[in-house]
Design a protein around this motif. Structure first.
Motif, PDB file in Angstrom:
ATOM      1  N   TYR A 163       0.833  -1.211   0.000  1.00  0.00           N
ATOM      2  CA  TYR A 163       0.000   0.000   0.000  1.00  0.00           C
ATOM      3  C   TYR A 163       0.860   1.250   0.000  1.00  0.00           C
ATOM      4  CZ  TYR A 163      -3.694  -3.240   1.020  1.00  0.00           C
ATOM      5  OH  TYR A 163      -4.572  -4.276   0.929  1.00  0.00           O
ATOM      6  N   LYS A 164       0.517   2.205  -0.834  1.00  0.00           N
ATOM      7  CA  LYS A 164       1.293   3.437  -0.924  1.00  0.00           C
ATOM      8  C   LYS A 164       0.547   4.566  -0.219  1.00  0.00           C
ATOM      9  CE  LYS A 164       3.927   0.930  -3.309  1.00  0.00           C
ATOM     10  NZ  LYS A 164       5.082   0.308  -2.694  1.00  0.00           N
ATOM     11  N   TRP A 165       1.286   5.403   0.477  1.00  0.00           N
ATOM     12  CA  TRP A 165       0.727   6.522   1.240  1.00  0.00           C
ATOM     13  C   TRP A 165       1.312   7.834   0.714  1.00  0.00           C
ATOM     14  CZ3 TRP A 165      -2.033   5.739   6.190  1.00  0.00           C
ATOM     15  CH2 TRP A 165      -2.193   4.385   6.550  1.00  0.00           C
ATOM     16  N   PRO A 166       1.136   8.181  -0.551  1.00  0.00           N
ATOM     17  CA  PRO A 166       1.788   9.389  -1.078  1.00  0.00           C
ATOM     18  C   PRO A 166       1.184  10.683  -0.521  1.00  0.00           C
ATOM     19  CG  PRO A 166       0.297   8.462  -2.706  1.00  0.00           C
ATOM     20  CD  PRO A 166       0.327   7.502  -1.564  1.00  0.00           C
ATOM     21  N   TYR A 167       2.076  11.626  -0.160  1.00  0.00           N
ATOM     22  CA  TYR A 167       1.628  12.983   0.193  1.00  0.00           C
ATOM     23  C   TYR A 167       2.187  13.937  -0.849  1.00  0.00           C
ATOM     24  CZ  TYR A 167       6.208  12.968   2.521  1.00  0.00           C
ATOM     25  OH  TYR A 167       7.540  12.849   2.803  1.00  0.00           O
ATOM     26  N   ASN A 168       1.822  15.220  -0.753  1.00  0.00           N
ATOM     27  CA  ASN A 168       2.139  16.190  -1.839  1.00  0.00           C
ATOM     28  C   ASN A 168       1.554  15.695  -3.152  1.00  0.00           C
ATOM     29  OD1 ASN A 168       5.544  16.810  -0.737  1.00  0.00           O
ATOM     30  ND2 ASN A 168       3.686  17.855  -0.131  1.00  0.00           N
ATOM     31  N   LEU A 169       0.473  14.910  -3.044  1.00  0.00           N
ATOM     32  CA  LEU A 169      -0.107  14.280  -4.229  1.00  0.00           C
ATOM     33  C   LEU A 169      -0.893  15.304  -5.056  1.00  0.00           C
ATOM     34  CD1 LEU A 169      -0.931  11.610  -5.720  1.00  0.00           C
ATOM     35  CD2 LEU A 169      -2.857  11.494  -4.141  1.00  0.00           C
ATOM     36  N   VAL A 170      -0.705  15.282  -6.375  1.00  0.00           N
ATOM     37  CA  VAL A 170      -1.454  16.201  -7.236  1.00  0.00           C
ATOM     38  C   VAL A 170      -2.264  15.504  -8.324  1.00  0.00           C
ATOM     39  CG1 VAL A 170      -0.253  18.410  -6.921  1.00  0.00           C
ATOM     40  CG2 VAL A 170       0.742  16.701  -8.441  1.00  0.00           C
ATOM     41  N   LYS A 171      -1.757  14.368  -8.821  1.00  0.00           N
ATOM     42  CA  LYS A 171      -2.472  13.709  -9.925  1.00  0.00           C
ATOM     43  C   LYS A 171      -2.501  12.204  -9.725  1.00  0.00           C
ATOM     44  CE  LYS A 171      -1.619  17.161 -13.387  1.00  0.00           C
ATOM     45  NZ  LYS A 171      -0.423  17.784 -13.895  1.00  0.00           N
ATOM     46  N   ILE A 172      -3.534  11.605 -10.298  1.00  0.00           N
ATOM     47  CA  ILE A 172      -3.660  10.152 -10.293  1.00  0.00           C
ATOM     48  C   ILE A 172      -3.781   9.688 -11.740  1.00  0.00           C
ATOM     49  CG2 ILE A 172      -5.369   8.343  -9.837  1.00  0.00           C
ATOM     50  CD1 ILE A 172      -5.880   9.589  -7.134  1.00  0.00           C
ATOM     51  N   TYR A 173      -3.033   8.652 -12.111  1.00  0.00           N
ATOM     52  CA  TYR A 173      -3.148   8.082 -13.456  1.00  0.00           C
ATOM     53  C   TYR A 173      -3.579   6.630 -13.355  1.00  0.00           C
ATOM     54  CZ  TYR A 173       0.078  11.798 -14.847  1.00  0.00           C
ATOM     55  OH  TYR A 173       0.669  12.995 -15.085  1.00  0.00           O
ATOM     56  N   LEU A 174      -4.298   6.144 -14.343  1.00  0.00           N
ATOM     57  CA  LEU A 174      -4.520   4.713 -14.465  1.00  0.00           C
ATOM     58  C   LEU A 174      -3.773   4.252 -15.709  1.00  0.00           C
ATOM     59  CD1 LEU A 174      -8.292   4.184 -13.609  1.00  0.00           C
ATOM     60  CD2 LEU A 174      -6.342   4.397 -12.083  1.00  0.00           C
ATOM     61  N   GLU A 175      -2.970   3.220 -15.551  1.00  0.00           N
ATOM     62  CA  GLU A 175      -2.167   2.718 -16.670  1.00  0.00           C
ATOM     63  C   GLU A 175      -2.243   1.200 -16.693  1.00  0.00           C
ATOM     64  OE1 GLU A 175       1.809   4.132 -16.014  1.00  0.00           O
ATOM     65  OE2 GLU A 175       1.340   6.125 -16.776  1.00  0.00           O
ATOM     66  N   PRO A 176      -1.953   0.582 -17.845  1.00  0.00           N
ATOM     67  CA  PRO A 176      -1.913  -0.880 -17.864  1.00  0.00           C
ATOM     68  C   PRO A 176      -0.869  -1.381 -16.861  1.00  0.00           C
ATOM     69  CG  PRO A 176      -1.733   0.018 -20.071  1.00  0.00           C
ATOM     70  CD  PRO A 176      -1.651   1.173 -19.143  1.00  0.00           C
ATOM     71  N   LEU A 177      -1.230  -2.430 -16.134  1.00  0.00           N
ATOM     72  CA  LEU A 177      -0.371  -2.965 -15.080  1.00  0.00           C
ATOM     73  C   LEU A 177       1.030  -3.270 -15.594  1.00  0.00           C
ATOM     74  CD1 LEU A 177      -0.675  -3.748 -12.111  1.00  0.00           C
ATOM     75  CD2 LEU A 177      -1.445  -5.980 -12.821  1.00  0.00           C
ATOM     76  N   ASN A 178       1.101  -3.718 -16.848  1.00  0.00           N
ATOM     77  CA  ASN A 178       2.395  -4.168 -17.358  1.00  0.00           C
ATOM     78  C   ASN A 178       3.093  -3.113 -18.207  1.00  0.00           C
ATOM     79  OD1 ASN A 178       0.781  -4.100 -19.549  1.00  0.00           O
ATOM     80  ND2 ASN A 178       0.966  -6.266 -20.079  1.00  0.00           N
ATOM     81  N   LYS A 179       2.695  -1.848 -18.089  1.00  0.00           N
ATOM     82  CA  LYS A 179       3.272  -0.832 -18.970  1.00  0.00           C
ATOM     83  C   LYS A 179       4.804  -0.778 -18.855  1.00  0.00           C
ATOM     84  CE  LYS A 179       3.007   3.910 -20.446  1.00  0.00           C
ATOM     85  NZ  LYS A 179       3.274   5.175 -19.778  1.00  0.00           N
ATOM     86  N   SER A 180       5.311  -0.672 -17.624  1.00  0.00           N
ATOM     87  CA  SER A 180       6.764  -0.585 -17.504  1.00  0.00           C
ATOM     88  C   SER A 180       7.420  -1.920 -17.822  1.00  0.00           C
ATOM     89  CB  SER A 180       7.158  -0.097 -16.106  1.00  0.00           C
ATOM     90  OG  SER A 180       6.445  -0.783 -15.123  1.00  0.00           O
ATOM     91  N   THR A 181       6.688  -3.023 -17.584  1.00  0.00           N
ATOM     92  CA  THR A 181       7.247  -4.336 -17.885  1.00  0.00           C
ATOM     93  C   THR A 181       7.561  -4.437 -19.371  1.00  0.00           C
ATOM     94  OG1 THR A 181       5.653  -5.117 -16.273  1.00  0.00           O
ATOM     95  CG2 THR A 181       6.894  -6.783 -17.450  1.00  0.00           C
ATOM     96  N   ILE A 182       6.633  -4.000 -20.202  1.00  0.00           N
ATOM     97  CA  ILE A 182       6.834  -4.111 -21.650  1.00  0.00           C
ATOM     98  C   ILE A 182       8.063  -3.308 -22.068  1.00  0.00           C
ATOM     99  CG2 ILE A 182       5.874  -3.498 -23.911  1.00  0.00           C
ATOM    100  CD1 ILE A 182       3.083  -3.904 -22.623  1.00  0.00           C
ATOM    101  N   GLU A 183       8.198  -2.109 -21.546  1.00  0.00           N
ATOM    102  CA  GLU A 183       9.261  -1.212 -22.014  1.00  0.00           C
ATOM    103  C   GLU A 183      10.613  -1.512 -21.374  1.00  0.00           C
ATOM    104  OE1 GLU A 183       8.824   1.649 -24.017  1.00  0.00           O
ATOM    105  OE2 GLU A 183       6.672   1.425 -24.322  1.00  0.00           O
ATOM    106  N   LEU A 184      10.603  -1.981 -20.144  1.00  0.00           N
ATOM    107  CA  LEU A 184      11.872  -2.070 -19.412  1.00  0.00           C
ATOM    108  C   LEU A 184      12.363  -3.494 -19.164  1.00  0.00           C
ATOM    109  CD1 LEU A 184      11.336   0.758 -16.736  1.00  0.00           C
ATOM    110  CD2 LEU A 184      12.391   0.941 -18.975  1.00  0.00           C
ATOM    111  N   PHE A 185      11.567  -4.477 -19.491  1.00  0.00           N
ATOM    112  CA  PHE A 185      11.967  -5.874 -19.248  1.00  0.00           C
ATOM    113  C   PHE A 185      13.169  -6.243 -20.118  1.00  0.00           C
ATOM    114  CE2 PHE A 185      11.799 -10.465 -19.552  1.00  0.00           C
ATOM    115  CZ  PHE A 185      11.566 -10.820 -18.234  1.00  0.00           C
ATOM    116  N   PRO A 186      14.190  -6.946 -19.548  1.00  0.00           N
ATOM    117  CA  PRO A 186      15.380  -7.310 -20.331  1.00  0.00           C
ATOM    118  C   PRO A 186      15.123  -8.515 -21.243  1.00  0.00           C
ATOM    119  CG  PRO A 186      15.620  -8.076 -18.070  1.00  0.00           C
ATOM    120  CD  PRO A 186      14.306  -7.328 -18.132  1.00  0.00           C
ATOM    121  N   LEU A 187      14.318  -8.297 -22.261  1.00  0.00           N
ATOM    122  CA  LEU A 187      13.879  -9.375 -23.152  1.00  0.00           C
ATOM    123  C   LEU A 187      15.026 -10.183 -23.755  1.00  0.00           C
ATOM    124  CD1 LEU A 187      10.936  -7.968 -25.305  1.00  0.00           C
ATOM    125  CD2 LEU A 187      10.918  -9.923 -23.733  1.00  0.00           C
ATOM    126  N   LYS A 188      16.141  -9.464 -24.074  1.00  0.00           N
ATOM    127  CA  LYS A 188      17.226 -10.153 -24.777  1.00  0.00           C
ATOM    128  C   LYS A 188      18.171 -10.891 -23.840  1.00  0.00           C
ATOM    129  CE  LYS A 188      17.206  -6.251 -27.404  1.00  0.00           C
ATOM    130  NZ  LYS A 188      17.991  -5.098 -27.840  1.00  0.00           N
TER     131      LYS A 188
END
Ligand code: HEC
Length: 278
Positions: A163-188
């Motif tokens: 659970y995250k308890w962010p303060y100084n919070l200004v925006k909330i985004y909804l993104e696909p769960l695997n968004k960073s996985t697709i871009e940053l996973f060491p596929l090779k």
């Protein structure tokens, strides 16, 4: 109801209709990604428009930021999300919620877990000194403030790191769960998966790679990877104990072992060969 329209890039559907069947399947995944990446709630804007919802007072038995019992004026964050976003248009099981804070801190957690944990969006501290909205937070000797928003839970243990308890919070985004996985996973090179997982869980909230991630700390890959201008052994030691390199360093000591740090650096070296121009 005042539901904002989720901006799906309609023109993409035209391109889509010229593709063969197989290509269509692939394209669809991407379209979902595009559609979900568009969902953003600007909390200050919603507050200005009086759209945060019904307020209440919540008591947090052991607040993880103030380290004591706290009371806040707050609204239900799950009701707010349900009012503002048509959840039937997305797949909550495969969606994450990303919190954007003023200082660039960007923690995230699965949307489903968030919604069912009865989260609150606190907008004022009941115990604040007269004339102030929030009691100051003392962190590393510096005085800070939780404004404008702080996410709290009445029935979740402050020790549960899911659970995250962010303060100084200004925006909330909804993104696909695997968004960073697709871009940053060491596929090779799948051997680097341990380093990748450590990076994703421990570093990505503050640092970006190829522009993906938090901005509290510097981007680590573009245009120059840290592995290109740090000596490797010193980079490993820095990640274990940043304060042994820099006075009043803003990066915390995270409890990473030397071995884990080496795994992270090996992953960072791989990403230096997989740069994406920003
Ligand atoms: C809470 C936020 C935070 C987290 C988590 C964090 N960092 Fe940092 N990091 C920073 C900040 C802020 C700086 C700038 C440090 C300074 O000079 O005060 C920094 C600096 C760095 C630097 C030096 C960059 C340069 O060239 O000067 C490296 C390398 C680095 N971090 C790697 C990591 C890695 C790897 C992890 C995960 C194990 C990590 N950081 C986790 C905030 C964070």
């Amino acid at each position: 109801m005042n539901k904002p329209i989720i901006n799906i890039i309609i023109s993409s559907f035209f391109i889509f209709s010229f593709l063969s069947c197989d290509q269509k399947k692939e394209q669809k995944v991407e379209l979902t990604t595009i559609a979900q990446a568009e969902i953003k709630l600007d909390l200050l804007d919603l507050q200005k428009k009086n759209r945060l919802g019904k307020d209440t007072v919540v008591t947090i038995a052991n607040d993880p930021v103030y380290h004591k019992e706290k009371k806040y004026n707050a609204v239900s964050a799950s009701v707010l999300i349900k009012n503002e976003i048509d959840l039937t248009k997305i797949d909550p099981k495969n969606t994450k919620i990303v919190f954007e804070c003023i200082d660039g801190y960007k923690p995230e957690m699965p949307l489903e877990l968030f919604i069912k944990s009865n989260p609150y969006l606190a907008f004022k501290d009941v115990d604040a000194p007269k004339g102030a909205k929030w009691e100051p937070i003392i962190k590393n000797g510096n005085e800070m403030n939780a404004e404008p928003f702080y996410i709290v839970y009445t029935s979740v243990s402050e020790k549960d790191s899911r659970y995250k308890w962010p303060y100084n919070l200004v925006k909330i985004y909804l993104e696909p769960l695997n968004k960073s996985t697709i871009e940053l996973f060491p596929l090779k090179n799948k051997k680097l998966e341990t380093g990748y997982t450590l990076f994703k869980n421990q570093c990505l909230t503050c640092h970006s790679i190829n522009g993906i991630g938090g901005t509290m700390g510097p981007e680590l890959n573009f245009p120059k990877s840290v592995t290109e201008y740090w000596k490797e052994n010193e980079l490993v030691d820095y990640i274990v104990n940043p304060a042994s390199f820099r006075n009043k360093v803003k990066m915390p000591t995270l409890g990473i072992t030397k071995q884990q740090s080496q795994e992270i650096v090996d992953y960072l070296k791989y990403m230096s060969e997989n740069k994406k121009k920003l």
